[in-house]
Scaffold this active site. Sequence first.
Site, short mmCIF file in Angstrom:
data_model
loop_
_atom_site.label_atom_id
_atom_site.label_comp_id
_atom_site.label_asym_id
_atom_site.label_seq_id
_atom_site.Cartn_x
_atom_site.Cartn_y
_atom_site.Cartn_z
N ASP A 72 0.80 -1.22 0.00
CA ASP A 72 0.00 0.00 0.00
C ASP A 72 0.83 1.28 0.00
OD1 ASP A 72 -1.84 -2.00 0.20
OD2 ASP A 72 -3.02 -1.10 1.79
N GLU B 87 -4.15 -6.44 13.49
CA GLU B 87 -3.67 -6.33 12.12
C GLU B 87 -2.17 -6.02 12.08
OE1 GLU B 87 -4.83 -3.81 8.06
OE2 GLU B 87 -5.53 -3.12 10.02
#
Length: 748
Positions: free
Chosen positions: A494, A718
């Site tokens: 990302d 996460e």
Amino acid sequence: MTLKFSATQRDRSPALSLTYLAILPPGLMWAQQGTTPGTPKLRHTCEQGDGVGPYGWEFHDGLSFGRQHIQDGALRLTTEFVKRPGGQHGGNWSWRVTVEPQASSTSALPLVSLFFYVVTDGKEVLVPEVGAKGQLKFISGHTSELGDFRFTLMPPTSPGDTAPKYGSYNVFWSSNPGLPLLTEMVKSRLNNWFQHRPPGASPERYLGLPGSLKWEDGGPSGQGQGQGQFLIQQVTLKVPFSVELVFESGSAQAGGSQALEQLAGSLLTQALESHAEAFRERFEKTFRLKEKGLSPEEQALGQVALSGLLGGIGYFYGQGLVLPDMEVEGSKQKVDPVLFPPVPLFTAVPSRSFFPRGFLWDEGFHQLVIQRWDPRLTREAVGHWLGLLNADGWIGREQVLGDEARARVPSEFLVQRTAHANPPTLLLPVAHMLEGGDPADYAFLRRAFPRLRAWFSWLHQSQAGPLPLSYRWRGRDPALPTLLNPKTLPSGLDDYPRASHPSPTERHLDLRCWVALGARVLMQLAEQLGEAEAAAELGPLAASLEAEESLDELHWAPELGVFADFGNHTKAVQLKPRPPQGLVRVVGRPSPRLQYVDALGYVSLFPFLLRLLDPNSSRLGPLLDVLADSRQLWSPFGLRSLAATSPFYSQRNSEHDPPYWRGAVWLNVNYLALGALHYYGHLEGPYQARAAKLHRELRTNLVGNVRRQYQATGFLWEQYSDQDGRGMGCRPFQGWTSLVLLAMAEDY
């Protein structure tokens, strides 16, 4: 998206495809009555910000048994199920829901409503039988996949008891509004006050559904155009209590010489405990954590990591939005997204609350854990993903299938572009299959090989870079004035910093390494399968991509002392406030030029992470240096994603886009690093002892922090802060964070 459960299995190359049903398994909603004015807060879908938690599976074997705990304020819910195979339609199963007050709760025992519902997709037969006071005796039905069946909601009891406990009942029956609208439909019908009157106790008011079995929208015959039915039973009573739901298959009941005793009450309790003990024994036999000396707390963490991953596996079906690649040399033709034909997908998911759908590069890491436990599930999932290939060999990186899935995904992520790739991590479990020697794996790989080869060929050709043996991720964001560094979503990393000014001149190190891994795995597979033509084609490519001279020429940055991306780049970029626009990107001097990208972090390590370097390579030492340097990548909690000395470290990418892969500790890459350290620590070479030492230290840091954060919060996260180790991002994240189990087992 339609979620359905499995009745039987049927072989369909390349996957062992499941036959799924046109009726959904019962769902559950619940609400505490009278705790707040107005309509009670109805719990249904798993949401990130709903205030529920912690929650997760204590046990789940991926097939026939599970136990889950959910904390909701002063309540603790436990859901358990057991499946008993039999007959021609999958067998029987039973489900128990127990609601108790939290041990620390001092408030009065609340009145709680459970809402059990059944939904059909179309014209399946569903016939409820109602007894006194709105209580469903049972629901019988028939579908072509299930045959005849019956659901029975048993009378509630106190936990651990068999004596019935008084409950109040309400029922509602209508056409199916669609899965995304079920919650709102129930909320809108909770508008009548009823009295809960247990014998010998004071009555209490509660909000309930319409009290009789009255079909809305014109009666069952009015469901007409395949809309299906929605049938829901509300049970209201005081905590603590347990309620059981039993599903009985007609073919299972008729399959033997004697009718099967109903799996309920003490018989269900015995089955649950038997399955729990079998799970513990199988877990230790598979992962050997106790044998390795790990603590009971670490063993429990491993069981939760595995169970949460298995419990998140789902079956998805629907159409995805796809933007075909219509790029023409020198121009871009304007095209609109199209709906691809409906497809099935059996897959694990990264997060039930935030990412409840399939992600291509996540799934390869998921299957590394799952295949150690049940290789059949991995063959099933990998086969389904390969079944998504289009005619060119492309697989979309994010699978948003159907209306329900689209309702939960931001619009900018809905459309998948056929020019964009994703790391081919499915090749990681494929490589493990090659090493394992399982005949079933070998047979699967033989069927899957044409699709694996087509997928790899598409990646190798479509992502080719400006020079031979170089590669470039297609799909970087444009250089917008609001972005510090245009993101590269197809890479999976990302916002990891790339060249400051995107251009066709870029060479991406991580992508080249993924292609090198793919060529190696596909070549080895072709050789084992006797595919001489494919082996002859893949062999030279694999050798060229693994040649250190070529890697050095394209990606070794002498001025940085590490491997790096290459492109049109300057470090002189920053976000500055400029009213009224807010934060905007300002480019200073030196101006961008073609050079290696100074962004030391996970990307720099990829030749090491994917074990592409010879153990005697002179490049291995410098990579171990930056890995072990606390000013660079080393932290007490695992390897940080971007060096602490980088100008991009912990920097926002825009006013509304906080840092993501810019310093945080991620389990998937740390697992690759542990595997590489373990690999080089067992090979003779100048760095063997150092690699082995770093493996021990990194494993201790990583596992210790995940364990501490789980004990403090009840969640796997996460990502983790490199500053203090706290869990960050979404939770529960029992996708690739479940790799902590393999790290504890030292299974790479």
